[in-house]
Design a protein around this motif. Structure first.
Motif, PDB file in Angstrom:
ATOM      1  N   ASP A 165      -0.955  13.500  -5.947  1.00 43.35           N
ATOM      2  CA  ASP A 165      -1.150  12.339  -6.837  1.00 43.35           C
ATOM      3  C   ASP A 165      -0.449  11.072  -6.343  1.00 43.35           C
ATOM      4  OD1 ASP A 165      -2.595  14.037  -8.439  1.00 43.35           O
ATOM      5  OD2 ASP A 165      -0.962  14.402  -9.849  1.00 43.35           O
ATOM      6  N   GLY A 166      -0.586  10.773  -5.063  1.00 48.65           N
ATOM      7  CA  GLY A 166      -0.046   9.517  -4.549  1.00 48.65           C
ATOM      8  C   GLY A 166       1.386   9.557  -4.076  1.00 48.65           C
ATOM      9  N   ILE A 167       2.034  10.736  -4.116  1.00 47.63           N
ATOM     10  CA  ILE A 167       3.406  10.873  -3.616  1.00 47.63           C
ATOM     11  C   ILE A 167       3.422  11.911  -2.499  1.00 47.63           C
ATOM     12  CG2 ILE A 167       5.786  11.515  -4.116  1.00 47.63           C
ATOM     13  CD1 ILE A 167       5.471  10.578  -6.906  1.00 47.63           C
ATOM     14  N   THR A 168       3.980  11.534  -1.363  1.00 53.91           N
ATOM     15  CA  THR A 168       4.189  12.467  -0.260  1.00 53.91           C
ATOM     16  C   THR A 168       5.682  12.738  -0.139  1.00 53.91           C
ATOM     17  OG1 THR A 168       2.247  11.692   0.943  1.00 53.91           O
ATOM     18  CG2 THR A 168       3.930  12.823   2.225  1.00 53.91           C
ATOM     19  N   VAL A 169       6.042  14.010  -0.137  1.00 54.86           N
ATOM     20  CA  VAL A 169       7.438  14.428   0.010  1.00 54.86           C
ATOM     21  C   VAL A 169       7.616  14.954   1.428  1.00 54.86           C
ATOM     22  CG1 VAL A 169       9.232  16.025  -0.781  1.00 54.86           C
ATOM     23  CG2 VAL A 169       7.701  14.935  -2.439  1.00 54.86           C
ATOM     24  N   LEU A 170       8.572  14.399   2.103  1.00 58.93           N
ATOM     25  CA  LEU A 170       8.774  14.677   3.523  1.00 58.93           C
ATOM     26  C   LEU A 170      10.212  15.127   3.743  1.00 58.93           C
ATOM     27  CD1 LEU A 170       7.650  14.418   6.453  1.00 58.93           C
ATOM     28  CD2 LEU A 170       8.237  11.993   6.351  1.00 58.93           C
ATOM     29  N   SER A 171      10.383  16.408   4.070  1.00 61.86           N
ATOM     30  CA  SER A 171      11.718  16.931   4.350  1.00 61.86           C
ATOM     31  C   SER A 171      11.661  17.822   5.586  1.00 61.86           C
ATOM     32  CB  SER A 171      12.261  17.712   3.147  1.00 61.86           C
ATOM     33  OG  SER A 171      13.598  18.134   3.394  1.00 61.86           O
ATOM     34  N   PRO A 172      11.545  17.219   6.769  1.00 64.52           N
ATOM     35  CA  PRO A 172      11.483  17.994   8.011  1.00 64.52           C
ATOM     36  C   PRO A 172      12.879  18.154   8.593  1.00 64.52           C
ATOM     37  CG  PRO A 172      10.873  15.748   8.438  1.00 64.52           C
ATOM     38  CD  PRO A 172      11.300  15.803   7.003  1.00 64.52           C
ATOM     39  N   CYS A 173      13.695  18.930   7.920  1.00 63.35           N
ATOM     40  CA  CYS A 173      15.129  18.965   8.247  1.00 63.35           C
ATOM     41  C   CYS A 173      15.546  20.356   8.706  1.00 63.35           C
ATOM     42  CB  CYS A 173      15.932  18.500   7.028  1.00 63.35           C
ATOM     43  SG  CYS A 173      15.504  16.841   6.453  1.00 63.35           S
ATOM     44  N   SER A 174      16.388  21.024   7.932  1.00 63.69           N
ATOM     45  CA  SER A 174      16.960  22.327   8.272  1.00 63.69           C
ATOM     46  C   SER A 174      17.631  22.311   9.643  1.00 63.69           C
ATOM     47  CB  SER A 174      15.899  23.433   8.185  1.00 63.69           C
ATOM     48  OG  SER A 174      15.458  23.619   6.858  1.00 63.69           O
ATOM     49  N   GLY A 175      18.129  21.140  10.032  1.00 64.02           N
ATOM     50  CA  GLY A 175      18.935  21.042  11.241  1.00 64.02           C
ATOM     51  C   GLY A 175      18.157  21.037  12.533  1.00 64.02           C
ATOM     52  N   HIS A 176      16.803  20.957  12.483  1.00 58.66           N
ATOM     53  CA  HIS A 176      16.065  20.998  13.748  1.00 58.66           C
ATOM     54  C   HIS A 176      14.887  20.037  13.780  1.00 58.66           C
ATOM     55  CE1 HIS A 176      12.573  23.781  12.529  1.00 58.66           C
ATOM     56  NE2 HIS A 176      13.362  23.819  11.473  1.00 58.66           N
ATOM     57  N   GLY A 177      14.913  18.990  12.975  1.00 62.85           N
ATOM     58  CA  GLY A 177      13.768  18.099  12.886  1.00 62.85           C
ATOM     59  C   GLY A 177      13.742  16.945  13.865  1.00 62.85           C
ATOM     60  N   ASP A 216       0.836  -1.202   0.000  1.00 65.51           N
ATOM     61  CA  ASP A 216       0.000   0.000   0.000  1.00 65.51           C
ATOM     62  C   ASP A 216       0.873   1.256   0.000  1.00 65.51           C
ATOM     63  OD1 ASP A 216      -2.181  -1.708   0.284  1.00 65.51           O
ATOM     64  OD2 ASP A 216      -2.262  -1.471   2.462  1.00 65.51           O
ATOM     65  N   TYR A 217       1.903   1.241   0.845  1.00 67.31           N
ATOM     66  CA  TYR A 217       2.791   2.396   1.020  1.00 67.31           C
ATOM     67  C   TYR A 217       4.236   1.913   1.032  1.00 67.31           C
ATOM     68  CZ  TYR A 217      -1.402   4.913   2.400  1.00 67.31           C
ATOM     69  OH  TYR A 217      -2.651   5.472   2.403  1.00 67.31           O
ATOM     70  N   VAL A 218       5.068   2.582   0.245  1.00 66.19           N
ATOM     71  CA  VAL A 218       6.503   2.371   0.318  1.00 66.19           C
ATOM     72  C   VAL A 218       7.134   3.676   0.780  1.00 66.19           C
ATOM     73  CG1 VAL A 218       8.637   1.904  -0.940  1.00 66.19           C
ATOM     74  CG2 VAL A 218       6.592   0.540  -1.418  1.00 66.19           C
ATOM     75  N   VAL A 219       7.899   3.595   1.859  1.00 65.01           N
ATOM     76  CA  VAL A 219       8.598   4.752   2.413  1.00 65.01           C
ATOM     77  C   VAL A 219      10.046   4.678   1.970  1.00 65.01           C
ATOM     78  CG1 VAL A 219       9.282   5.962   4.513  1.00 65.01           C
ATOM     79  CG2 VAL A 219       7.050   4.789   4.412  1.00 65.01           C
ATOM     80  N   VAL A 220      10.538   5.752   1.381  1.00 64.11           N
ATOM     81  CA  VAL A 220      11.916   5.824   0.898  1.00 64.11           C
ATOM     82  C   VAL A 220      12.751   6.574   1.930  1.00 64.11           C
ATOM     83  CG1 VAL A 220      13.451   6.597  -0.951  1.00 64.11           C
ATOM     84  CG2 VAL A 220      11.110   5.834  -1.481  1.00 64.11           C
ATOM     85  N   GLY A 221      13.650   5.863   2.587  1.00 59.80           N
ATOM     86  CA  GLY A 221      14.526   6.476   3.578  1.00 59.80           C
ATOM     87  C   GLY A 221      14.203   6.008   4.974  1.00 59.80           C
ATOM     88  N   ALA A 232       2.900  12.891   8.566  1.00 61.31           N
ATOM     89  CA  ALA A 232       3.101  12.339   7.222  1.00 61.31           C
ATOM     90  C   ALA A 232       2.105  11.231   6.927  1.00 61.31           C
ATOM     91  CB  ALA A 232       4.530  11.820   7.087  1.00 61.31           C
ATOM     92  N   ALA A 233       1.827  10.386   7.919  1.00 62.81           N
ATOM     93  CA  ALA A 233       0.843   9.323   7.719  1.00 62.81           C
ATOM     94  C   ALA A 233      -0.548   9.905   7.514  1.00 62.81           C
ATOM     95  CB  ALA A 233       0.860   8.369   8.913  1.00 62.81           C
ATOM     96  N   ASP A 234      -0.873  10.952   8.263  1.00 59.37           N
ATOM     97  CA  ASP A 234      -2.164  11.611   8.069  1.00 59.37           C
ATOM     98  C   ASP A 234      -2.306  12.162   6.656  1.00 59.37           C
ATOM     99  OD1 ASP A 234      -3.023  11.115  10.641  1.00 59.37           O
ATOM    100  OD2 ASP A 234      -2.608  13.132  11.394  1.00 59.37           O
ATOM    101  N   LEU A 235      -1.256  12.805   6.159  1.00 61.87           N
ATOM    102  CA  LEU A 235      -1.321  13.394   4.824  1.00 61.87           C
ATOM    103  C   LEU A 235      -1.378  12.314   3.758  1.00 61.87           C
ATOM    104  CD1 LEU A 235      -1.282  15.989   3.157  1.00 61.87           C
ATOM    105  CD2 LEU A 235       1.222  15.867   3.145  1.00 61.87           C
ATOM    106  N   ALA A 236      -0.547  11.287   3.891  1.00 64.95           N
ATOM    107  CA  ALA A 236      -0.502  10.222   2.876  1.00 64.95           C
ATOM    108  C   ALA A 236      -1.823   9.474   2.784  1.00 64.95           C
ATOM    109  CB  ALA A 236       0.630   9.250   3.192  1.00 64.95           C
TER     110      ALA A 236
END
Length: 382
Positions: A334-346, A5-10, A357-361
């Protein structure tokens, strides 16, 4: 060919958290990681990251409080604490301790605002140069153990982990996606969640994303940062510890925290925020230490942290993936969620980020519009 159903990259903090939350909701989940969880070419390795509440505005501070139930859940799974309390001191002309104190008052976090003299009396190891904000609820979180706890939890809930699986492309196929790695191996996914950290800029072109979505994303700037471990002049007594700190001056912002087990607990881990070099993406991470930057940090320690021996006994590099505003990106199309909670404080938000992220996906919940640049581009939020 395996299908999910979902593949998480990373399998860093963000990806592992998302896989854990998706698997807990009963979805068929896979995690693909180009090497291993919390590896040294990402942003989630090591045993020492700052956990703090102090931000210049209340949104992020409130999110730290919101993350606490997730941290308690994770620590129950780990069987040991993942966050060690140390407290934090914030100071410096550009850190604006008084403004930070107002934010903590607004969100209900205990704190003190001290004069430089009073702070030096309490912590003589620092040469404080302004008022100091102290909040005792801050601490040091173990990123490596957190990642592995979440990956293990996801697998225990039925998720599949694919290590040494470097994603090369994800193309639309039927109602989902066909994922191909560098060896030509393939998986199918109904929905894709990309939490690739410093690898994200190099992956975006191979994700079959709509042109308008790509155009709305901020520029992701990957920085190769350097952290140095300086020994204590006097080792803290058992059960005692130095606080974490953030010191912001014109031209330099530094942070420090007690070093974890990967530096033998012998001293303070100290770095300059965004003091390293920009690289195209994580593939250009060379792990090299700039001698000029080492000298700059040694000079800083001599002037501002007299409680440390100004000779680093260990040093390392890591990656920050920054947005221009330092806001996170948690966006979807369209079925892709991009997740970048970084900038050194995530790191401090890890369990909450997985929920968002799960809620959005899945369409099950709300993600703040500040993290969704496509809404701002469409004129529906900012």
């Amino acid at each position: 060919m395996d299908s999910y159903d979902y593949v998480v990259v990373g399998a860093g903090l963000a990806g592992a958290a998302t896989a854990w939350r998706l698997a807990a909701r009963g979805h068929q989940v896979a995690v693909v990681e180009r090497s291993e969880p919390a590896n040294d070419d990402g942003s989630s390795h090591g045993s020492a990251r700052i956990f703090r509440y102090a931000y210049a505005e209340s949104g992020y501070s409130a999110m730290v409080k919101e993350s606490l139930s997730g941290w308690a859940e994770l620590e129950g799974l780990a069987g040991d604490p993942l966050i060690i309390p140390t407290g934090c001191v914030d100071y410096g002309q550009d850190r604006e301790p008084e403004g930070l104190a107002a934010v903590l008052s607004e969100v209900g976090v205990d704190h003190e605002l001290l004069s430089a003299d009073d702070a030096r009396s309490r912590w003589p190891q620092f040469a404080f140069d302004t008022e100091v904000l102290w909040h005792s609820g801050a601490g040091v979180l173990d990123a490596h153990r957190t990642v592995h706890t979440m990956v293990s939890a996801a697998v225990g809930l039925g998720a599949h982990f694919y290590g040494n699986w470097p994603l090369a492309s994800a193309r639309r196929s039927g109602a989902g996606f066909l994922l191909t790695n560098g060896r030509g191996e393939q998986l199918r996914a109904g929905h894709l969640v990309v939490a690739a950290g410093g690898w994200l800029p190099g992956l975006l072109g191979g994700l079959d994303l709509p042109t308008a979505f790509l155009a709305a994303l901020p520029t992701f700037k990957v920085m190769q940062e350097t952290a140095f471990h300086f020994p204590y002049k006097e080792q803290p007594a058992p059960g005692d510890s130095w606080p974490t700190f953030i010191h912001k001056l014109p031209g330099i912002q530094t942070y420090g925290l007690p070093g974890g087990r990967d530096a033998d607990f012998r001293g303070q881990k100290l770095a300059e925020f965004n003091g390293g070099k920009a690289i195209p993406d994580a593939s250009a991470h060379d792990h090299l230490i700039d001698p000029a930057h080492r000298a700059r940090i040694i000079d800083y320690v001599k002037q501002y942290v007299p409680g440390l021996v100004p000779e680093p006994y260990a040093e390392t590099t890591c990656l920050f993936t920054n947005t221009p505003t330092e806001d996170f990106v948690i966006d979807s199309t369209d079925g892709i969620t991009v997740l970048s909670p970084c900038s050194g404080h995530g790191a401090k938000f890890a369990p909450l980020l997985g929920t968002l992220a799960a809620d959005l996906a899945t369409g099950a919940g709300y993600v703040p519009s500040r993290f969704r640049p496509t809404l701002a581009a469409a004129g529906r939020g900012a």
